[in-house]
Design a protein around this motif. Sequence first.
Motif, PDB file in Angstrom:
ATOM      1  N   GLU A 188      14.790 -24.523 -13.661  1.00  7.54           N
ATOM      2  CA  GLU A 188      15.913 -25.311 -14.168  1.00  7.54           C
ATOM      3  C   GLU A 188      17.261 -24.810 -13.652  1.00  7.54           C
ATOM      4  O   GLU A 188      18.203 -25.590 -13.504  1.00  7.54           O
ATOM      5  CB  GLU A 188      15.920 -25.296 -15.702  1.00  7.54           C
ATOM      6  N   ILE A 189      17.384 -23.516 -13.385  1.00  7.84           N
ATOM      7  CA  ILE A 189      18.661 -22.984 -12.895  1.00  7.84           C
ATOM      8  C   ILE A 189      18.632 -22.833 -11.373  1.00  7.84           C
ATOM      9  O   ILE A 189      19.398 -23.475 -10.652  1.00  7.84           O
ATOM     10  CB  ILE A 189      18.994 -21.635 -13.563  1.00  7.84           C
ATOM     11  N   ALA A 190      17.721 -21.993 -10.881  1.00  8.67           N
ATOM     12  CA  ALA A 190      17.727 -21.675  -9.451  1.00  8.67           C
ATOM     13  C   ALA A 190      17.425 -22.878  -8.570  1.00  8.67           C
ATOM     14  O   ALA A 190      18.157 -23.164  -7.618  1.00  8.67           O
ATOM     15  CB  ALA A 190      16.717 -20.561  -9.177  1.00  8.67           C
ATOM     16  N   ALA A 191      16.340 -23.592  -8.867  1.00 10.48           N
ATOM     17  CA  ALA A 191      15.937 -24.700  -7.997  1.00 10.48           C
ATOM     18  C   ALA A 191      16.942 -25.842  -8.034  1.00 10.48           C
ATOM     19  O   ALA A 191      17.220 -26.477  -7.012  1.00 10.48           O
ATOM     20  CB  ALA A 191      14.546 -25.203  -8.394  1.00 10.48           C
ATOM     21  N   VAL A 192      17.520 -26.117  -9.211  1.00  8.01           N
ATOM     22  CA  VAL A 192      18.508 -27.192  -9.303  1.00  8.01           C
ATOM     23  C   VAL A 192      19.796 -26.802  -8.573  1.00  8.01           C
ATOM     24  O   VAL A 192      20.415 -27.631  -7.899  1.00  8.01           O
ATOM     25  CB  VAL A 192      18.774 -27.545 -10.778  1.00  8.01           C
ATOM     26  N   LEU A 193      20.213 -25.540  -8.686  1.00  5.98           N
ATOM     27  CA  LEU A 193      21.357 -25.070  -7.904  1.00  5.98           C
ATOM     28  C   LEU A 193      21.102 -25.248  -6.414  1.00  5.98           C
ATOM     29  O   LEU A 193      21.957 -25.736  -5.663  1.00  5.98           O
ATOM     30  CB  LEU A 193      21.626 -23.592  -8.197  1.00  5.98           C
ATOM     31  N   TYR A 194      19.927 -24.855  -6.004  1.00  4.32           N
ATOM     32  CA  TYR A 194      19.567 -24.951  -4.580  1.00  4.32           C
ATOM     33  C   TYR A 194      19.536 -26.395  -4.102  1.00  4.32           C
ATOM     34  O   TYR A 194      20.088 -26.735  -3.046  1.00  4.32           O
ATOM     35  CB  TYR A 194      18.202 -24.282  -4.386  1.00  4.32           C
TER      36      TYR A 194
END
Length: 521
Positions: free
Chosen positions: A137-143
């Motif tokens: 939810e945090i890392a992949a969406v930021l990426y």
Amino acid sequence: MRLNLSSLDLAVFLAYFLAVGILAYLASRSRGATRRDYFLGGDKLPWWMIGGSIVAANISSHHFIGVMGVAYHRGFVAVTGEWGAIWIGFNALLWIFLPFYLRNGFFTMPEFLQRRYGSSARGMFAGLILLIYVFVEIAAVLYFGALALNALIGVSVHVCVLIIAVVTAIYTIAGGLRAVVWTEMLQLVVLVGGGIVLTAATLRASGGWSAFFATSKDWDILLPADDRDFPWTMLLGGSICISVFYCAANQFIVQRVLAAKSEWDARMGVVFTQYLKFLLPLIIVVPGLLGPRLFPGLEKPDLIFPTLVANLLPSGLVGLVLAGLVAAVMSHVSGALNSSTTILTVDVYQVFRPKATERDAVRFGRWSCAVLALIGMATAELLTQHSKKPVFLYLLNAYGFVTPGMATMFLVGIFWRGATQAGALTAGILTIVLSGAFTVFYPTMPFYNRTGIVFWTCVVACVVVSRFTKRQSDAALAGLIWNRASMRLPAGGPTLRLWQRPGLWWAGIMATVLYFYVRYA
């Protein structure tokens, strides 16, 4: 495909960030010092903020780019994921779980499992969900958001990750859920506005609504059982467990319901969510369906979003659509950060430090939010270096590993008194083992079919193990097992007029969605 941004586009884009900053500052000024103030907004959210913030947190860059690309490539079936949440997940939240969450005063989903099963189930769920939030939810969406901005305006992926993460973390840390929800309402307006602008421009360029309805001959919602992406068999299990977990047992979504100022507001907020979840996919899917008419033969379906933006929108509106894209990323990440810190504080910190004061818990929540944001940024950087497949598939598969077991814990636990902690833990362990085995030995199996098989296996395993292990007493389970009476609002509340009854509005959206499923099955 790089966009040439005009001064007006840049002004609109920067105005969005300025508005977010001002709104976050104002919301942060009224924060309280208690856990309920910081993590649940002081239990003051009205229905329209609940519904709006749930959708704003849920919609992200992978919807604008990924779902629009699916519509371009596969057609109207792209709406099934969002509309399936209306049918399954949000109905489960509205009619099954919501009363138990609110009437027991829970802060988190792991707390429900603690009361229902015991501390081990709570610990397992908290650990798994924190991993999913940080790495998905945090890392992949930021990426994914940074990749989209890099493709559209040429800014470095690393710079995009840094700016979005830092800005989002600052207002999330400062104001807690109150700041998150108020900024999400602004972000919802911006992302809906950007979506409507792009939809209108696409309709105008392709010949209007007549051109859109001409595509209806291919509006197939249910596809053959062997379809790689959307087999109709997903309704037999895969969609059930994913939707129930994501919408009804997911801190990321449910935290806004827990912050409702009344149970009526909570129920109306969920119904409002269902209306928004019906309309927003249409805004995203319409340009995708008309894309082949305007720009056939794109090398990658995901290019349809930047292609439409670059070719159809005038100066100023490009900036609005880009602001909508960034709004989707920021609202998603802020919701994930706030939910993660809530679980980390309530289900980890306070378990080991039960005598910690309210102020200590809030202080820990703020520091942990900063740490989680840093970890998310670092993980996004790793994805930048090592990701070899579409991030949207990464998101689905990551959730598919854990949702069967998690949905089993909640569904079996709330419907059956006989479910035990040993049975719940068995489901939690089995979901990872079986999902990994299917991924290795049957990699070609459709994702939804695999998830459905694992889900029903977890249900059977939970029931069997529970039969041979000791369950909690009826006294311990009081107020935790579903019954038909729980679907009604508590007695003693205000008299509701006909138009104020959640069930009436719920029937309206259900009839609308049912029409589409029957018409285009």
